[in-house]
Design a protein around this motif. Sequence first.
Motif, PDB file in Angstrom:
ATOM      1  N   THR A 259      33.688  53.604  53.963  1.00  0.00           N
ATOM      2  CA  THR A 259      34.130  54.553  52.836  1.00  0.00           C
ATOM      3  C   THR A 259      35.614  54.575  52.278  1.00  0.00           C
ATOM      4  OG1 THR A 259      34.105  56.485  54.063  1.00  0.00           O
ATOM      5  CG2 THR A 259      32.092  56.002  52.855  1.00  0.00           C
ATOM      6  N   GLY A 260      36.190  54.445  53.435  1.00  0.00           N
ATOM      7  CA  GLY A 260      37.900  54.610  53.257  1.00  0.00           C
ATOM      8  C   GLY A 260      38.291  56.016  53.354  1.00  0.00           C
ATOM      9  N   TYR A 261      37.521  56.980  53.867  1.00  0.00           N
ATOM     10  CA  TYR A 261      37.463  58.298  54.168  1.00  0.00           C
ATOM     11  C   TYR A 261      38.960  58.622  54.833  1.00  0.00           C
ATOM     12  CZ  TYR A 261      37.219  63.204  55.965  1.00  0.00           C
ATOM     13  OH  TYR A 261      37.707  64.476  55.889  1.00  0.00           O
ATOM     14  N   ALA A 262      39.000  57.876  56.198  1.00  0.00           N
ATOM     15  CA  ALA A 262      40.010  58.248  56.881  1.00  0.00           C
ATOM     16  C   ALA A 262      41.471  58.062  56.379  1.00  0.00           C
ATOM     17  CB  ALA A 262      39.980  57.654  58.251  1.00  0.00           C
ATOM     18  N   PRO A 263      41.764  56.699  55.817  1.00  0.00           N
ATOM     19  CA  PRO A 263      43.091  56.676  55.302  1.00  0.00           C
ATOM     20  C   PRO A 263      43.288  57.324  53.934  1.00  0.00           C
ATOM     21  CG  PRO A 263      41.651  54.752  54.865  1.00  0.00           C
ATOM     22  CD  PRO A 263      40.858  55.477  56.049  1.00  0.00           C
ATOM     23  N   VAL A 273      50.982  56.549  56.559  1.00  0.00           N
ATOM     24  CA  VAL A 273      51.355  55.581  55.531  1.00  0.00           C
ATOM     25  C   VAL A 273      50.757  54.245  55.326  1.00  0.00           C
ATOM     26  CG1 VAL A 273      53.485  54.176  55.183  1.00  0.00           C
ATOM     27  CG2 VAL A 273      53.954  56.379  56.120  1.00  0.00           C
ATOM     28  N   LEU A 274      50.095  54.221  54.340  1.00  0.00           N
ATOM     29  CA  LEU A 274      49.245  53.078  54.086  1.00  0.00           C
ATOM     30  C   LEU A 274      49.989  51.849  53.742  1.00  0.00           C
ATOM     31  CD1 LEU A 274      46.565  54.330  51.724  1.00  0.00           C
ATOM     32  CD2 LEU A 274      46.252  53.895  54.164  1.00  0.00           C
ATOM     33  N   PRO A 275      49.637  50.729  54.216  1.00  0.00           N
ATOM     34  CA  PRO A 275      50.213  49.526  53.830  1.00  0.00           C
ATOM     35  C   PRO A 275      50.252  49.114  52.322  1.00  0.00           C
ATOM     36  CG  PRO A 275      48.226  48.810  54.808  1.00  0.00           C
ATOM     37  CD  PRO A 275      48.468  50.324  55.087  1.00  0.00           C
ATOM     38  N   TRP A 276      51.187  48.501  51.436  1.00  0.00           N
ATOM     39  CA  TRP A 276      51.205  48.432  50.460  1.00  0.00           C
ATOM     40  C   TRP A 276      50.016  47.633  49.558  1.00  0.00           C
ATOM     41  CZ3 TRP A 276      50.787  43.664  48.078  1.00  0.00           C
ATOM     42  CH2 TRP A 276      51.028  42.752  48.895  1.00  0.00           C
ATOM     43  N   TYR A 277      49.180  46.759  50.295  1.00  0.00           N
ATOM     44  CA  TYR A 277      48.205  46.260  49.984  1.00  0.00           C
ATOM     45  C   TYR A 277      47.012  46.751  50.115  1.00  0.00           C
ATOM     46  CZ  TYR A 277      48.185  45.205  54.924  1.00  0.00           C
ATOM     47  OH  TYR A 277      48.167  45.293  56.278  1.00  0.00           O
ATOM     48  N   PHE A 278      46.689  48.019  50.758  1.00  0.00           N
ATOM     49  CA  PHE A 278      45.661  48.738  50.782  1.00  0.00           C
ATOM     50  C   PHE A 278      44.777  49.006  49.519  1.00  0.00           C
ATOM     51  CE2 PHE A 278      43.021  52.628  51.044  1.00  0.00           C
ATOM     52  CZ  PHE A 278      42.238  52.245  51.803  1.00  0.00           C
ATOM     53  N   LYS A 282      41.251  47.132  49.182  1.00  0.00           N
ATOM     54  CA  LYS A 282      40.042  47.965  49.122  1.00  0.00           C
ATOM     55  C   LYS A 282      39.372  47.686  47.803  1.00  0.00           C
ATOM     56  CE  LYS A 282      37.329  51.291  50.603  1.00  0.00           C
ATOM     57  NZ  LYS A 282      36.466  51.127  51.666  1.00  0.00           N
ATOM     58  N   LEU A 283      39.730  47.427  46.517  1.00  0.00           N
ATOM     59  CA  LEU A 283      39.334  47.034  45.377  1.00  0.00           C
ATOM     60  C   LEU A 283      38.456  45.682  45.676  1.00  0.00           C
ATOM     61  CD1 LEU A 283      40.911  47.400  41.834  1.00  0.00           C
ATOM     62  CD2 LEU A 283      39.544  45.419  42.697  1.00  0.00           C
ATOM     63  N   LEU A 284      38.890  44.696  46.231  1.00  0.00           N
ATOM     64  CA  LEU A 284      38.347  43.614  46.460  1.00  0.00           C
ATOM     65  C   LEU A 284      37.098  43.598  47.280  1.00  0.00           C
ATOM     66  CD1 LEU A 284      41.411  41.210  46.651  1.00  0.00           C
ATOM     67  CD2 LEU A 284      39.962  41.470  44.717  1.00  0.00           C
ATOM     68  N   PRO A 301      34.464  54.516  47.873  1.00  0.00           N
ATOM     69  CA  PRO A 301      35.345  53.439  47.973  1.00  0.00           C
ATOM     70  C   PRO A 301      36.273  53.439  46.578  1.00  0.00           C
ATOM     71  CG  PRO A 301      33.158  52.605  48.459  1.00  0.00           C
ATOM     72  CD  PRO A 301      32.933  53.986  47.909  1.00  0.00           C
ATOM     73  N   SER A 302      35.957  54.027  45.435  1.00  0.00           N
ATOM     74  CA  SER A 302      36.873  54.065  44.307  1.00  0.00           C
ATOM     75  C   SER A 302      38.113  55.195  44.578  1.00  0.00           C
ATOM     76  CB  SER A 302      36.030  54.427  43.244  1.00  0.00           C
ATOM     77  OG  SER A 302      34.986  53.370  42.673  1.00  0.00           O
ATOM     78  N   LEU A 303      37.661  56.210  45.200  1.00  0.00           N
ATOM     79  CA  LEU A 303      38.562  57.264  45.544  1.00  0.00           C
ATOM     80  C   LEU A 303      39.581  56.665  46.605  1.00  0.00           C
ATOM     81  CD1 LEU A 303      36.385  60.385  45.952  1.00  0.00           C
ATOM     82  CD2 LEU A 303      37.860  59.816  44.092  1.00  0.00           C
ATOM     83  N   ALA A 304      39.119  55.968  47.458  1.00  0.00           N
ATOM     84  CA  ALA A 304      39.921  54.956  48.547  1.00  0.00           C
ATOM     85  C   ALA A 304      40.888  54.200  47.611  1.00  0.00           C
ATOM     86  CB  ALA A 304      39.257  54.472  49.629  1.00  0.00           C
ATOM     87  N   VAL A 305      40.392  53.451  46.669  1.00  0.00           N
ATOM     88  CA  VAL A 305      41.237  52.278  45.989  1.00  0.00           C
ATOM     89  C   VAL A 305      42.333  53.339  45.206  1.00  0.00           C
ATOM     90  CG1 VAL A 305      41.430  50.943  44.210  1.00  0.00           C
ATOM     91  CG2 VAL A 305      39.419  50.710  45.731  1.00  0.00           C
ATOM     92  N   GLY A 306      41.912  54.347  44.438  1.00  0.00           N
ATOM     93  CA  GLY A 306      43.020  55.314  43.783  1.00  0.00           C
ATOM     94  C   GLY A 306      44.002  55.796  44.590  1.00  0.00           C
ATOM     95  N   ALA A 307      43.545  56.257  45.896  1.00  0.00           N
ATOM     96  CA  ALA A 307      44.645  56.555  46.907  1.00  0.00           C
ATOM     97  C   ALA A 307      45.705  55.744  47.356  1.00  0.00           C
ATOM     98  CB  ALA A 307      44.046  57.258  48.240  1.00  0.00           C
TER      99      ALA A 307
END
Length: 411
Positions: A259-263, A273-278, A282-284, A301-307
């Motif tokens: 889901t991308g909850y943790a990052p 600090v997330l890497p610039w490509y996250f 995640k979108l892909l 996952p959309s919330l994670a992409v937005g983050a």
Amino acid sequence: MGSEYANRLNRQITEAAPWSPLLFMPAGFALLAYCCNRFFPGSQGSGIPQTIAAMDVSGDEKRSSLLSMKIAAGKIVSTLGGLCMGASIGREGPTVQIGASIMHMFYGWGPFQTAAMRRILILAGGAAGIAAAFNTPLAGIMFAIEELSKKHVFNANSSTLVTVIVSGLISLSLLGNYTYFGSSGAFLDWHTGVAAVLSCGIVGGVGGGIFSKLLTASSFNLPPRLAALTKNRRVLYAAVCGLFVAILGVCTQGLVFGTGYAPTRLTLEDSGVLPWYFGLAKLLATLASSMSGIVGGIFAPSLAVGAGLGDNLADLFPSLATHSAVVLLVMASYLSGVTRAPVTSFIIMMEMTDSHQMLLPLMAASVIASGASKLICPTALYHALAHKFLPLPQRLQGEGKSAQGELNPEK
């Protein structure tokens, strides 16, 4: 709770053997796609398009091809299986179809005999599904009104509203009063934060519009050979999508799995600090997971992409606003861009982060994002995908009206 165990199991496997996803994910995606097509037809994907299609079906006959207890059971098992595999999916779309299936079971009993009553049951079940997924009862209610009943008149004095509200409150009483992402202290002064609201709304809306355009195109506008592959070789196609997600996961040290909850939570708390490509990765990964045909939602996952996109924007323009405020705004904006449900988007972010002080900025950014997304993808994603689940005569009738100019599905 089951989804948390599934995510934890995937993390344990990938931490013990970082390269193992390249082996088990293609096989896992293929197995899940086969089981969905063979044993649980109608359970594929998010589940929200099926629920919308069930709302839009004309007539008052009871249909089990979109909502049934068999589909609900398959949805639960397949969602947990996808999370165990590391697919970039969420539980919220499946919970909408599960909730709607449970309530739809009562159709035909007692007073639930008409098409209007069928829609009431589906609305209540869908609202409870969103409320249960994130413990956001208000967002569940607004999602039912804004998304599920978009093509139908919603009478605020009718039993529909009462049923939807009760379903949300029952979910709250069962799950308790917790916030999904904890409590955020983000604050943005409304008078001096106009630039931040505009920037975040446009970035999130454009990103969400691109995702919607790509996912819609993958369902309706693929090249003939690739379209034939997705239709006739669904299991092989799912395996290829699984391999692609696995490669992304290995390259990002597992950040795009699940889901991308943790990052996302780390970014909201300014403690990671997330890497610039996250955001892009995640979108892909979410796009490939959705295209594969396995069960899974796109809200989380959309919330994670937005983050991830918000983290990029905050790094590029540190004076725009505080880091957490920018991340919150882009998360709401991207979700609004994907779903084209701005009210649901800002309410769900407010409830998930306990950020009531951000109400007006979140509201404005979500509305801007919805408008920006519409310029890129005129047709709302869930309603475009719902079209293919309608009965053939109803689909042909809609296409015929569109050809005559009486109905434009792009609006």
